[in-house]
Design an enzyme around this catalytic site. Structure first.
Site, PDB file in Angstrom:
ATOM      1  N   ASP A 160      50.166 -13.588 -50.015  1.00 16.39           N
ATOM      2  CA  ASP A 160      49.048 -13.271 -49.119  1.00 16.39           C
ATOM      3  C   ASP A 160      48.838 -11.768 -48.978  1.00 16.39           C
ATOM      4  OD1 ASP A 160      48.479 -15.908 -48.701  1.00 16.39           O
ATOM      5  OD2 ASP A 160      49.582 -16.069 -46.813  1.00 16.39           O
ATOM      6  N   ASP A 163      43.908  -9.722 -39.321  1.00 11.21           N
ATOM      7  CA  ASP A 163      44.124  -9.328 -37.930  1.00 11.21           C
ATOM      8  C   ASP A 163      44.104  -7.819 -37.752  1.00 11.21           C
ATOM      9  OD1 ASP A 163      46.680  -8.534 -38.945  1.00 11.21           O
ATOM     10  OD2 ASP A 163      47.509 -10.491 -38.465  1.00 11.21           O
TER      11      ASP A 163
END
Length: 384
Positions: A89, A165
């Site tokens: 990721d 985020d």
């Protein structure tokens, strides 16, 4: 085949036709990985060769330097057909910087750990290349967050963004920062904490999840704020709709006089002084992930996190049944008998009372009254 059409009517084939009309007729692909894999894994060379054999002009990018928060990054050519990411990721988040502001999709092949954003595992690489070449994939558009950083006395904010985020944390590990939280300009709370996380639905399974935040399905248009070790009675995660805005101010009363540290997607980071205000809302732009399989998010969630969909009690009962069936005439252990009895009791239909069937006593058996009299002499007649 045209397996996808978005709100603008763009299909996977349309992307390919645009790349074929760049004046050269060559389909372009970019392979993104990190230096460790580029030099030590045969998968990278295999991927490049397989794409080239199917007519792609392939460019390899194995190093993307981190930059300060608020700075823009270089992007791939807009006529690139697809970006193939080999890694986890973190590598996909690096590749997201390369396609920001374009309509180029990203396809992840997991060579890392969880690989939540990845579509294929490494052993499925050849199938992935085959599907890419035939443009047999759909596009999953993910919401990204727009970030504005207003530092004290600044006339304009620093602009950044996040697919996963935005993290605001203390810099002095021995001190907390004081933050004020507002939604749509209305003050909601203020508290001391180690920091706060504002995540998109895509990022809800990352840092925010580890900090106790809920999982938000990707189709939900929302933003989530999760406090980190807040010293407050009311400091629960908050979720707002895509038309609302989070405001976070690093209060000047913070014990950490050096300010706070801010980071977007674990990539673009920097220091901000006390008195800085961060504004986060949903961006109009979307990031495009290529999907080769129509797998529901719930199934991906269960698979990637290896969720225990069968509780430990049920697992024990099933194991006991399996051992009994495999053992044949061998008697089960005491523990297995208990588990089997519990399982049978739960499976049996429940009724208000369970009475034994009536039976007439035989001639050799005493009646109920006779047996009672035998046990208690006081119940016998006068000739006892």
């Amino acid at each position: 085949m045209d397996s996808y059409s978005d709100a603008n009517g763009t299909t996977a084939n349309d992307v390919g036709r645009r790349s074929a009309l760049d004046g050269t007729g060559i389909r372009k692909a970019v392979v993104v990985t990190h230096p460790g894999l580029a030099s030590g894994s045969p998968v990278v060379a295999q991927t490049i060769t397989a794409l080239q054999q199917r007519g792609f002009d392939v460019r390899l990018i194995d190093k993307i330097d981190s930059i300060p928060v608020g700075k823009s990054t270089a992007t791939v050519d807009p006529d690139t057909e697809i970006v193939v990411v080999l890694g986890g990721d973190g590598t996909i988040l690096r590749a997201a910087e390369l396609v920001k502001g374009t309509r180029v999709p990203v396809l992840g092949v997991n060579l890392g750990h969880v690989g939540f954003l990845a579509e294929f595992e490494s052993f499925e690489l050849h199938e992935a290349v085959k599907r890419i070449a035939s443009r047999d994939y759909t596009i999953d558009e993910r919401m990204i967050a727009d970030v504005q950083i207003w530092q004290p006395h600044a006339s304009e904010p620093l602009h950044d963004w996040a697919l996963n985020d935005v993290v605001l944390e203390h810099t002095d590990r021995g001190s907390m920062i004081e933050v004020g939280i507002d939604v749509d300009g209305v003050a909601m709370s203020s508290f001391g904490c180690d920091g706060v996380i504002v995540s998109t639905p895509t990022g809800s399974t990352a840092y925010a999840f580890s900090a106790g935040g809920p999982v938000v399905w990707p189709g939900v248009e929302a933003l989530e704020l999760t406090p980190l070790a807040a010293h407050a009675l009311f400091a629960r995660p908050l979720i707002i709709g895509s038309d609302s805005t989070f405001g976070i101010e690093v209060l000047r009363s913070s014990a950490d006089s050096s300010g706070a540290w801010i980071c977007c997607d674990g990539r673009r980071q920097g220091m901000v002084p006390n008195g800085t205000r961060i504004v986060v809302h949903a961006a109009q732009e979307r990031l495009r992930l290529a999907r080769l399989e129509n797998v529901p998010f719930t199934r991906r969630l269960v698979s990637k996190f290896n969720l225990p969909v069968i509780g430990w009690r049920e697992q024990g009962k099933r194991a006991a049944h399996n051992r009994w069936n495999e053992a044949g005439p061998k008697k089960p252990s005491c523990d297995e008998k208990i588990l089997l009895a519990q399982s049978d009791a739960q499976a049996a239909p429940q009724s208000p009372t369970r009475e034994s069937p009536s039976r007439e006593p035989s001639a050799s058996e005493p009646s109920v009254s006779e047996s009672s009299a035998l046990r208690d002499p006081s119940l016998k007649g006068p000739h006892a």
